[in-house]
Design a protein around this motif. Structure first.
Motif, PDB file in Angstrom:
ATOM      1  N   LEU A  13       0.827  -1.201   0.000  1.00  0.00           N
ATOM      2  CA  LEU A  13       0.000   0.000   0.000  1.00  0.00           C
ATOM      3  C   LEU A  13       0.865   1.256   0.000  1.00  0.00           C
ATOM      4  O   LEU A  13       0.482   2.278   0.561  1.00  0.00           O
ATOM      5  N   GLY A  14       2.016   1.182  -0.647  1.00  0.00           N
ATOM      6  CA  GLY A  14       2.943   2.307  -0.689  1.00  0.00           C
ATOM      7  C   GLY A  14       2.320   3.539  -1.329  1.00  0.00           C
ATOM      8  O   GLY A  14       1.402   3.455  -2.151  1.00  0.00           O
ATOM      9  N   SER A  15       2.833   4.685  -0.933  1.00  0.00           N
ATOM     10  CA  SER A  15       2.336   5.935  -1.491  1.00  0.00           C
ATOM     11  C   SER A  15       3.448   6.970  -1.480  1.00  0.00           C
ATOM     12  O   SER A  15       4.484   6.787  -0.850  1.00  0.00           O
ATOM     13  N   TYR A  16       3.204   8.062  -2.193  1.00  0.00           N
ATOM     14  CA  TYR A  16       4.139   9.179  -2.182  1.00  0.00           C
ATOM     15  C   TYR A  16       3.367  10.482  -2.258  1.00  0.00           C
ATOM     16  O   TYR A  16       2.212  10.508  -2.656  1.00  0.00           O
ATOM     17  N   ARG A  17       4.058  11.547  -1.858  1.00  0.00           N
ATOM     18  CA  ARG A  17       3.467  12.886  -1.947  1.00  0.00           C
ATOM     19  C   ARG A  17       4.576  13.872  -2.268  1.00  0.00           C
ATOM     20  O   ARG A  17       5.627  13.866  -1.632  1.00  0.00           O
ATOM     21  N   ILE A  18       4.325  14.698  -3.266  1.00  0.00           N
ATOM     22  CA  ILE A  18       5.247  15.759  -3.649  1.00  0.00           C
ATOM     23  C   ILE A  18       4.568  17.082  -3.300  1.00  0.00           C
ATOM     24  O   ILE A  18       3.396  17.266  -3.585  1.00  0.00           O
ATOM     25  N   ARG A  19       5.341  17.994  -2.709  1.00  0.00           N
ATOM     26  CA  ARG A  19       4.792  19.301  -2.354  1.00  0.00           C
ATOM     27  C   ARG A  19       5.745  20.391  -2.818  1.00  0.00           C
ATOM     28  O   ARG A  19       6.927  20.367  -2.504  1.00  0.00           O
ATOM     29  N   SER A  20       5.209  21.346  -3.569  1.00  0.00           N
ATOM     30  CA  SER A  20       5.944  22.540  -3.965  1.00  0.00           C
ATOM     31  C   SER A  20       5.458  23.691  -3.092  1.00  0.00           C
ATOM     32  O   SER A  20       4.257  23.952  -3.020  1.00  0.00           O
ATOM     33  N   LEU A  21       6.388  24.377  -2.443  1.00  0.00           N
ATOM     34  CA  LEU A  21       6.020  25.471  -1.550  1.00  0.00           C
ATOM     35  C   LEU A  21       5.653  26.748  -2.303  1.00  0.00           C
ATOM     36  O   LEU A  21       5.203  27.714  -1.703  1.00  0.00           O
ATOM     37  N   GLY A  22       5.849  26.762  -3.604  1.00  0.00           N
ATOM     38  CA  GLY A  22       5.413  27.884  -4.416  1.00  0.00           C
ATOM     39  C   GLY A  22       6.279  29.121  -4.282  1.00  0.00           C
ATOM     40  O   GLY A  22       7.407  29.086  -3.791  1.00  0.00           O
ATOM     41  N   PHE A  23       5.742  30.232  -4.737  1.00  0.00           N
ATOM     42  CA  PHE A  23       6.475  31.495  -4.815  1.00  0.00           C
ATOM     43  C   PHE A  23       6.981  31.968  -3.459  1.00  0.00           C
ATOM     44  O   PHE A  23       8.117  32.416  -3.333  1.00  0.00           O
ATOM     45  N   ASP A  24       6.143  31.844  -2.420  1.00  0.00           N
ATOM     46  CA  ASP A  24       6.529  32.377  -1.110  1.00  0.00           C
ATOM     47  C   ASP A  24       7.484  31.473  -0.342  1.00  0.00           C
ATOM     48  O   ASP A  24       8.114  31.910   0.611  1.00  0.00           O
ATOM     49  N   GLY A  25       7.600  30.200  -0.735  1.00  0.00           N
ATOM     50  CA  GLY A  25       8.514  29.284  -0.063  1.00  0.00           C
ATOM     51  C   GLY A  25       8.101  28.893   1.336  1.00  0.00           C
ATOM     52  O   GLY A  25       8.896  28.355   2.099  1.00  0.00           O
TER      53      GLY A  25
END
Length: 132
Positions: free
Chosen positions: A73-85
């Motif tokens: 049941l593996g998973s992943y998540r990618i998060r971009s903090l965007g312009f403000d960081g």
């Protein structure tokens, strides 16, 4: 009255400047991140087990956050903090799992992987990928 006219002109110019920054800096960076996320998703989901790390930067040149769990049941998540960081609700997130077929189909339909999406579709994709 000169003061009222000056204040009104300043307000209008301030709003126009803000929109110019959003249109020339923020939106292009977000769209670049969105395009990159499509590639990252394909690359990650082509590997089993999922990679432990990814060394990728978002459209603003910042490293993305990547969290992965392995197993059936593996998973992943990618998060971009965007312009403000700064981690907030306006960040772009993309998640997948070993049962990601439905998610991939929904994402493909959302952002038009099969053809070049129109700007409205791409902006809709940005709104949909906002972190909750």
């Amino acid at each position: 009255n000169a003061t009222t006219a000056g204040a009104a002109a300043g307000l209008v110019l301030g709003v126009l400047l803000l929109w110019a920054v959003i249109a020339t800096v923020i939106v292009p960076g977000e769209l670049k991140t969105l395009d990159a996320m499509k590639g990252w998703k394909q690359s990650i989901e082509a590997q089993r087990p999922f990679p432990e790390t990814i060394a990728e930067n978002d459209g603003f040149g910042r490293p993305v956050q990547y969290v992965v769990t392995q197993g059936v049941l593996g998973s992943y998540r990618i998060r971009s903090l965007g312009f403000d960081g700064v981690e907030s609700k306006d960040d772009l997130c993309l998640a997948g799992s070993t049962k990601a077929g439905a998610v991939a189909d929904a994402l493909a339909a959302l952002i038009g992987l099969a053809n070049e999406p129109r700007l409205e579709q791409r902006l809709s994709g940005l709104r949909t990928l906002r972190c909750e």
